[in-house]
Design an enzyme around this catalytic site. Structure first.
Site, PDB file in Angstrom:
ATOM      1  N   ARG A   7       0.833  -1.207   0.000  1.00  0.00           N
ATOM      2  CA  ARG A   7       0.000   0.000   0.000  1.00  0.00           C
ATOM      3  C   ARG A   7       0.869   1.258   0.000  1.00  0.00           C
ATOM      4  NH1 ARG A   7      -2.272  -4.047  -0.607  1.00  0.00           N
ATOM      5  NH2 ARG A   7      -4.411  -4.596  -0.033  1.00  0.00           N
ATOM      6  N   ASP A  55      17.351   7.214  24.935  1.00  0.00           N
ATOM      7  CA  ASP A  55      16.519   7.788  26.000  1.00  0.00           C
ATOM      8  C   ASP A  55      17.138   7.446  27.350  1.00  0.00           C
ATOM      9  OD1 ASP A  55      13.482   8.984  26.237  1.00  0.00           O
ATOM     10  OD2 ASP A  55      14.051   7.831  28.018  1.00  0.00           O
ATOM     11  N   THR A 129      19.187  20.198  24.567  1.00  0.00           N
ATOM     12  CA  THR A 129      19.472  19.008  23.766  1.00  0.00           C
ATOM     13  C   THR A 129      19.289  19.298  22.278  1.00  0.00           C
ATOM     14  OG1 THR A 129      18.733  17.607  25.596  1.00  0.00           O
ATOM     15  CG2 THR A 129      18.927  16.571  23.441  1.00  0.00           C
ATOM     16  N   CYS A 169      19.793  30.075  14.982  1.00  0.00           N
ATOM     17  CA  CYS A 169      19.357  31.306  14.324  1.00  0.00           C
ATOM     18  C   CYS A 169      17.880  31.589  14.577  1.00  0.00           C
ATOM     19  CB  CYS A 169      19.568  31.208  12.811  1.00  0.00           C
ATOM     20  SG  CYS A 169      21.266  31.200  12.250  1.00  0.00           S
ATOM     21  N   CYS A 181       4.666  20.106  29.800  1.00  0.00           N
ATOM     22  CA  CYS A 181       3.583  19.149  30.031  1.00  0.00           C
ATOM     23  C   CYS A 181       3.241  19.059  31.513  1.00  0.00           C
ATOM     24  CB  CYS A 181       3.985  17.765  29.508  1.00  0.00           C
ATOM     25  SG  CYS A 181       4.308  17.755  27.733  1.00  0.00           S
TER      26      CYS A 181
END
Length: 339
Positions: A7, A55, A129, A169, A181
């Protein structure tokens, strides 16, 4: 697996050639929380050949509302997110070449990963980060797809070295995300939309459809039914420390000096180990029992309840101290534990 991507290859901009390019690609995903888990699953299902997943955290019950790779059992076992993600992703696609890193992202790791990557996906939760990713991206000439979401809004932009201004920038003009959050919450549709747009940009780049990639920063608010595209073609700082005429890549230099930091969006402080004095899981377990604290050990970390704080020491010596947001206090508690 014959027919697996049928697909997808019927979609003319991809086709068989594009699918082969996806299968030859290597993608690094920085972060495996809400955005990272959605991105990792989407790219795994799309047939990306090799994924590197970084992570530093473990699964908690509050993650399950929006972090789609994880289950209640993962939270009960406090599995590292990369370990829980690996279990799920390999069940989805057994031929995926997946490499996981339960670690804090620093400059040496970032440069090592990006050197072999076709693309980097941003699924982090802090600007520091992202500036590190940005510096490595420009230095090594590897694009990265920026994504951020909070509340019901999200922002996405693909940074392509040499073709656009860099993240440093653009910081003054990016939509302000001073909320987290933890302060205003987040709904899953904002996560899914941000990750979906990021992955669409990734598929364009990896399949050679670069002309179709976004040229403007895309901002949306799914609750307020708002969206805006911010033009940045004229924003380029020749004095930028990353992409200017005399780049020095400050975040790559600064990263190596940071040993204690407050985690963005978390009521916790992270302490990185001294490489000349590694602290082991055995050390942590022994110390916890000597202090008559509550000690829980897993194959990945030791959880300690001592000095009225919950602490988690990972196998590489990295320590998370929950319930504080003061760097000095974090350093003091670390020395109280390990001298």
């Amino acid at each position: 697996m014959e027919g697996r991507y049928s697909r997808q290859t019927l979609f003319k901009p991809l086709g068989q050639t594009g699918q082969q390019q996806l299968e030859a690609a290597t993608v690094t995903i920085i972060g495996c929380g809400a955005l990272g888990s959605a991105i990792a699953e989407t790219l795994t299902r799309a047939g990306i050949g090799e994924i590197h997943l970084v992570d530093r955290d473990y699964v908690e019950l509050s993650n399950l509302q929006r972090q789609q790779l994880f289950t209640e059992q993962d939270a009960d076992e406090m599995l590292p997110k990369v370990a829980a993600a690996e279990k799920r992703l390999k069940a989805i696609r057994s031929d995926l070449r997946l490499f996981t890193y339960l670690d804090n992202l620093d400059a040496p790791l970032m440069e090592r990963l990006i050197a072999d990557s076709s693309l980097v996906m941003d699924a982090t939760d802090n600007f520091e980060t992202r500036l590190l990713i940005n510096d490595a991206s420009v230095k090594h000439g590897v694009p990265w797809i920026y994504g951020a979401c909070v509340g019901s809004s999200g922002v996405v932009f693909p940074f392509i070295p040499g073709e656009s201004s860099c993240f440093r920038c653009l910081l003054p003009v990016l939509p302000a995300v001073n909320e987290t959050c933890d302060t205003v919450g987040i709904i899953s549709p904002a996560v899914q939309m941000t990750a979906a747009i990021q992955c669409a940009e990734a598929l364009k780049w990896l399949s050679g459809n670069t002309a179709a990639m976004r040229k403007k920063v895309h901002y949306f608010n799914v609750w307020e039914n708002e969206q805006i595209d911010i033009g940045i073609s004229r924003i380029k700082n020749d004095n930028c420390e990353t992409c200017g005429t005399q780049p020095v890549f400050p975040s790559l230099e600064r990263s190596a000096q940071q040993t204690v930091a407050v985690l963005c969006g978390r009521d916790a402080v992270q302490v990185l180990p001294d490489p000349n004095r590694p602290i082991t899981l055995d050390d942590a377990e022994k110390t916890g029992r000597q202090l008559e604290g509550i000690v829980k050990r897993t194959p990945y970390f030791v959880e300690l309840d001592v000095f009225g704080r919950r602490m988690v020491l990972f196998g590489n010596g990295r320590l998370l101290i929950h319930g504080i947001r003061n760097v000095s206090e974090g350093r003091k508690l670390y020395h109280q534990l390990f001298g």
